[in-house]
Each structure stands twice: as structure tokens, then as C-alpha cells.
Design a protein around this motif. Sequence first.
Motif, PDB file in Angstrom:
ATOM      1  N   ALA A  15       0.740  -1.235  -0.432  1.00  0.00           N
ATOM      2  CA  ALA A  15      -0.052   0.531   0.046  1.00  0.00           C
ATOM      3  C   ALA A  15       0.908   1.425   0.040  1.00  0.00           C
ATOM      4  N   ASN A  16       2.549   1.584   0.524  1.00  0.00           N
ATOM      5  CA  ASN A  16       3.294   2.033   0.391  1.00  0.00           C
ATOM      6  C   ASN A  16       4.308   2.797  -0.315  1.00  0.00           C
ATOM      7  N   LEU A  17       3.383   1.808  -1.452  1.00  0.00           N
ATOM      8  CA  LEU A  17       4.586   1.643  -2.864  1.00  0.00           C
ATOM      9  C   LEU A  17       4.765   3.216  -3.006  1.00  0.00           C
ATOM     10  N   LEU A  18       3.738   3.590  -3.278  1.00  0.00           N
ATOM     11  CA  LEU A  18       3.662   5.182  -3.982  1.00  0.00           C
ATOM     12  C   LEU A  18       5.003   6.576  -2.841  1.00  0.00           C
ATOM     13  N   PHE A  19       4.906   6.083  -1.782  1.00  0.00           N
ATOM     14  CA  PHE A  19       5.307   6.876  -1.295  1.00  0.00           C
ATOM     15  C   PHE A  19       6.958   6.465  -0.665  1.00  0.00           C
ATOM     16  N   SER A  20       7.237   5.378  -1.876  1.00  0.00           N
ATOM     17  CA  SER A  20       8.487   5.793  -1.675  1.00  0.00           C
ATOM     18  C   SER A  20       9.559   6.414  -1.775  1.00  0.00           C
ATOM     19  N   ASP A  21       9.359   7.391  -2.395  1.00  0.00           N
ATOM     20  CA  ASP A  21       9.968   8.768  -2.829  1.00  0.00           C
ATOM     21  C   ASP A  21       9.109   9.884  -2.314  1.00  0.00           C
ATOM     22  N   LEU A  22       9.041  10.607  -0.731  1.00  0.00           N
ATOM     23  CA  LEU A  22       7.937  11.303  -0.810  1.00  0.00           C
ATOM     24  C   LEU A  22       7.772  12.700  -2.005  1.00  0.00           C
ATOM     25  N   ASP A  23       9.433  13.448  -1.611  1.00  0.00           N
ATOM     26  CA  ASP A  23       9.480  14.897  -2.884  1.00  0.00           C
ATOM     27  C   ASP A  23       9.014  14.237  -4.304  1.00  0.00           C
ATOM     28  N   ARG A  24       9.221  13.160  -4.204  1.00  0.00           N
ATOM     29  CA  ARG A  24       8.633  13.034  -6.208  1.00  0.00           C
ATOM     30  C   ARG A  24       7.074  13.356  -6.067  1.00  0.00           C
ATOM     31  N   VAL A  25       6.654  12.280  -4.579  1.00  0.00           N
ATOM     32  CA  VAL A  25       5.280  12.153  -4.629  1.00  0.00           C
ATOM     33  C   VAL A  25       4.709  13.454  -4.504  1.00  0.00           C
TER      34      VAL A  25
END
Length: 736
Positions: A527-537
Motif C-alpha cells: 500500500a505504501n509503494l507510491l510513497f517510496s520517494d516522498l519528494d517525488r510524490v
Amino acid sequence: MSRTELPHAVSPTSPLLPPGHEAEHADDLYGKLCAVANNLWWSWHPECDQLFRDIDPIRWRQLDHNPVALLREMSPERLADRASELVLHSRINYAYRRLQEYLANTHTWAATNADVLGAKPVAYFSAEFGIHESVPIYSGGLGVLAGDHIKSASGLGVPLVGVGLYYSHGYFRQYLDDDGYQGEDYLETTIENLPMRPALDPNGNPITISIETRNGLLLAKVWLMHVGRVRLYLLDCNVDGNKPEDRELTSRLYGGDQRTRIRQELVLGVGGVKALAALGIDPGVYHLNEGHSAFGALQVVWQFMDTDGMTFKDACRQATRMTCFTTHTPVPAGHDRFPPELVEEHLGPLRDALGISADELLALGRVDPNNSNETFCMTVIGFKMSRFANAVSNLHGVVSRRMWAHMWPGRPEDDIPIGHITNGVHVLTWLAGQMSLLYDKHFAADWKRRLQEPDAWQGIHGVDPGELWETHNALKNNLLSFVRRRISRQCRRRGENDNVVESARRILDPRVLTIGFGRRFATYKRANLLFSDLDRVSKLLNDPQRPVQLIYAGKAHPKDEPGKRFIQEIANLRHDPRFAGRVAFIEDYDINVCRHLIQGVDVWLNNPRRPLEASGTSGQKVVLNGGLNCSILDGWWAEAYNGVNGFAIGRGYSHSKDEITDQRDALALYDTLENQVIPCYYDRDADGLPNAWIKHMMHSISTLAWRFSSHRMVADYSSQAYLWAAGGVTCDMRNR
């Protein structure tokens, strides 16, 4: 007449009554509405849902959309008054008449295509059934799939009875504390508020079955619930005569230790078969939905030995011919295993009756029958005691044949006797009312009777793009209003200040691309894959020209600490200024929350670690309502994606190391969103229409809605499994 009792016969009465007949009319009206409320057929007919809602909108919402509970709070006279105020008489009569016509109709798909089952009905066993949020005897995907299965069996007219357990506390209600950590509440369900009553034997007596174990009898009462044409029987251990701990045995779904689990599965399998015998039901087919009910096959063997004088070997052969087994997970932890001492404690008396040794019994649940160190696996006995075995998607079939190949040593992997029937969803349950009206307007008049046929859905290409887009946006606004209510309620429950509560009422923007994610928070679903790179997301979500917003929902198993940490990580993003107002987490994911999400999102995100998603069905529900899938090529999406009916994350490959797979998939996810999804959504014509996006929507509906409907799924089970089993024909054919 009891207010929880299903009336056996109600005669129509005109609302224009002579003096003195008002009380008779009130009872008649109340009886008709009770008849509708006590058959869950109403739950997939929007006009019935709206009828109950109109009677008392506030209580309807407070009672989790439970019509039985709603009617128990009203007298016949009060209902009659309310019906007069709102002019509901004709709507109540119409709903009642439609139900009676539905139940009486014999011109069904099964009458033409599976008529042999009329004399040899299917007994469908499942540990959970997700039919509607007002009947909380489910936890997630497996139960909702089972609920959709029996609804489609009803719609197609397949002679089928369901067998499950009644959980008085259901699955847990989820809440998040101030730190965003999941807590669990278990609430007692009032039986009187459920559309069920005691099941009766042929002589009209309530049924209680008994199961002998090494440490005494285990008793279970049998309840009956009507789901359209299907009868669903639920076993309940909270009965006099059981030990205090056994009275609690069926109180919670997937709770307790191994001993609790094996006793629950003993009741479901052995007790379920006994219940059918007590009811006078003689199935021609036993369908075991997962290994939880596999002990039932041994009870079927004993019945053949007892009634027909068969040897154990011959009885096994006969029981196996009649049994179908569906496996649902490639995750090792998803397959129940029990030590020999627990098996002997609970199956010992049945083993004695079968005349086999402890080793012979244990061999049925071992991949290697001669390995005394191997535990007893419910999936293994399911395979061994069934003639037809299937996975739940094409890719899952490949994985399952590889996973269980050592059960058939020396046999090529491609010839392992495990096929596949891909899961589907019940269209009328998950289709939004607004979309249904749109389809009624543009599709053939009989489209709802041909849900599993491709031609029924091709009318979508004749719909005006603006009309389709307007309907979708109306559903999206409904979703955002729902999310705001739920988030503000969560804030109030945590005691947050008025400014926070007020801000919650204004989060999310209907003009912004909205991505939804809702499912069990098992770690492999990432579920947290999208938040692997917080700056990018953060840049992705806050782009001033093309912003994105995210809605998450889902539960972790109470003992799944990593899953709970995933929830906490996402829920606490609300405290980060970069994500405040852009990321929402809705507590207590259930059928109601799922319904709102899948009907209103623009995009449904699914990013499991391939190939661990056996099928997945939430994305199939999104298709029906015009949402697009953005998914890893796993489960059903691996056989559904064609390049124009949604979006794929990656190319369908996995590295041998999970951490590298996760890194690759995260990059592929960002790339897909940034270069495909977002540009397509925001590319508008002079009228503000995203024409390329709408074409994707149309392709998604026309190519996927029929193919991944549970009507198609149940038709496949009938033609490929049930008919073979009921006919008793020896056949090693497997659908692959």
C-alpha cells in the motif's frame, strides 16, 4: 406477526380503503416490506435501497443500511403513516411484486444450460460471505467473492445452497488512534436485526447438529438466510450444551489460536455436511471455496460408507468425483496447517468411523504422505479430495501448478491438474444507480439478463462522451462528500479541535484527478509503494496545473504488525504539510466504503508484488462504473489489460530479490502516473472533455465488464466443474 418473521403470504390491498380497514392495510403494507427486507435480493436493487432510505434517511445511515433493524423500530401504523406522507404505497407494492416474480421465474440461464443440477444441487462452502454491510459475517475479498458467487447463482438460477458460519461479533471494526495506529473493536450483532431465522428439518423442527471430538461433543445451531433464490445456511456454536469456550467458537471471524481455527473449520466442514443431511438436502456437487471447509469431504465419505455400505476406498472415490476445490492464495501463510495432535483430537472419532489409521488420515493432508514431520494442510486435503481443482486467475493457475507440483511427482508442471476460473464480481451489486440508468438508456432492453455476454455491453460506444463524463463526475462528487463526512467524523472521535474538523469538511477537490486504493493491508499488496520517494510524490500531488489526490482505505489483520505500520505511515501523512488535504485515509473499510470508492474514483491503484495477487476483484468493480485501473500486471489484470482499457505498471517481470522488485515497481509506478495517467486525464478539448480518457473508459467497460462478471464466473463453474461433478463422469480435464 413477528416483526422479524418473513411473511409466508401477503395479499395485495389497495391504498384506497373504506373506513375501518386502516389497521388491516397497515399490517399488509408492513408485511410486504418485511418480505422484501428478509430476502437480501433487495440489496442489489437500487430502487429497494432507496425505498428503505426514504422511510427514515437518518436512521437508515445510523443502522448501517439494515432494513430489518429499521422495520423493527417502526410499528405497522407508523410505517403506514410514513408511506402516506411520502406516497410510498405503489413503490412498496412494486418492490414486493418484483421479488415474488423473481422467485417464481423458472426461465433462467441454468434451466437451459445446467438443468441436471435441479435434481443434484450444488453445496457451496465458504468460511465467510460478504453480501451486504448490514450482515457483518465477512472480512474481505474471499467473503465478498463468495457473496457475489451466490448472488449470481441466484440470478442465473443455478440450484445452489450456501454453507457458512454465523459470527455474532463478525470481523472487527477499525479505528485509528491519535498516532494513526489501528485499533480493533468487536461489536455484538443482534440476531433479531438480521434477515435470518432458525433452519427447520423436514418435520418442521429447528436443527442443531453435533460433532464428536476426543474431548466431547461440539454443538451448532443452523440458521437460514435467503439471498434471492439461494438459501444460505449458517452454523452457530452459541447454544446450550456447549462449553463456555465453545459457545464463543463462532463469535469472531479469523480470531483465536490454532485450536480455535481447527474447531471452526470442523464445524464448517463436518458440521456443514451434517446440517445439509439434517435439512434433507442431497447435493450432487460439493464446492469447497478455500481449504477451510475441506474436512467436510471426510464426512461425505462417511455418509457413503454408512448409507451405501461402501468401503473407505470406494467412498473416497465417489466423494472426490462430486467435489470441486478452489484455492485462493499463492502466499504460504494463507494455507492453514495443523499439527497431528490437533487433527487427532478433532477428527479422531470420525477417523474411527472411517476405519482408517491416524497415519492414513494425516497422509491426506500431507504433500508427502510418508513424511511424519509434515503438518496437516487443509489445501492439500482439498486437492486430494476433489476431482476438479482451480485457481482464480490465469496467472494464479500457473503459480499454483508450480507451487503444488510436488504433490504429483514426475508429472510435467503444465500437466498438474489445477486449472483456473478467473474471479468476477456481481454487476448489479457494485454498479452505481446513475450508471445503471445510463446503461438502461443506451443498451439493449435485456442487457441485465445477459451480463456475461460481450454484446450486452457494446452499447457503451454509442453513449455521448459528455453524458458519460457527466455521470462519472456526479458519482465522484458523491464519493468526495462521503469522504469528507467520514474524515470529519474521525477527527471528532479523536477529540481534535473545531478548525481541524472544519478543514476535514473541505478536503479534496472534484476537479482533481482522484486515485483510490482500498483492500486488505497485507504487506505484499504494498500500500505504501507510491510513497517510496516522498519528494517525488509531493511534486506529483501538488503540481499547480495537474494536481492529484489520493483516498486510501483498508484493514490489517489484528496480528499483522507490518500491515498496521503501513496504515500508520499513510494515515499520518495528514500531518505533513505537503500532503494535508491531498491524502485521505478512511477508517473501517467495509462493503459500504468499498461501494463509494469504486463508484467514484477516476483511477483504481493496485500494486501487489507479482505474482502474489491471486486475482483481486476490487478493480473489476471499478470497471462497471467507468473508473480506470492502474495496476501491476498480476492477478486478473495480467489477462485483462490490452493497452487501451487502462494502465499497466511495469512489464510484468519480477526480480528474484523483493527489494529490487519493489524499487523497479516504484519507478515504474511514478513513470506511468507522470507520463500516461496524469497527461491523459488533464488533456481537455474546448468543452472541457478529456476525450482520450473517455475512450479508455469506454474500452474498459466494453472489454472487461462482461468478462469479469460473476455471472460469467458462475456459468464457467457450472459448465466446467458442476456439471461434470453432478454427472459423475470420470474426467481429468482442467480449464487452463
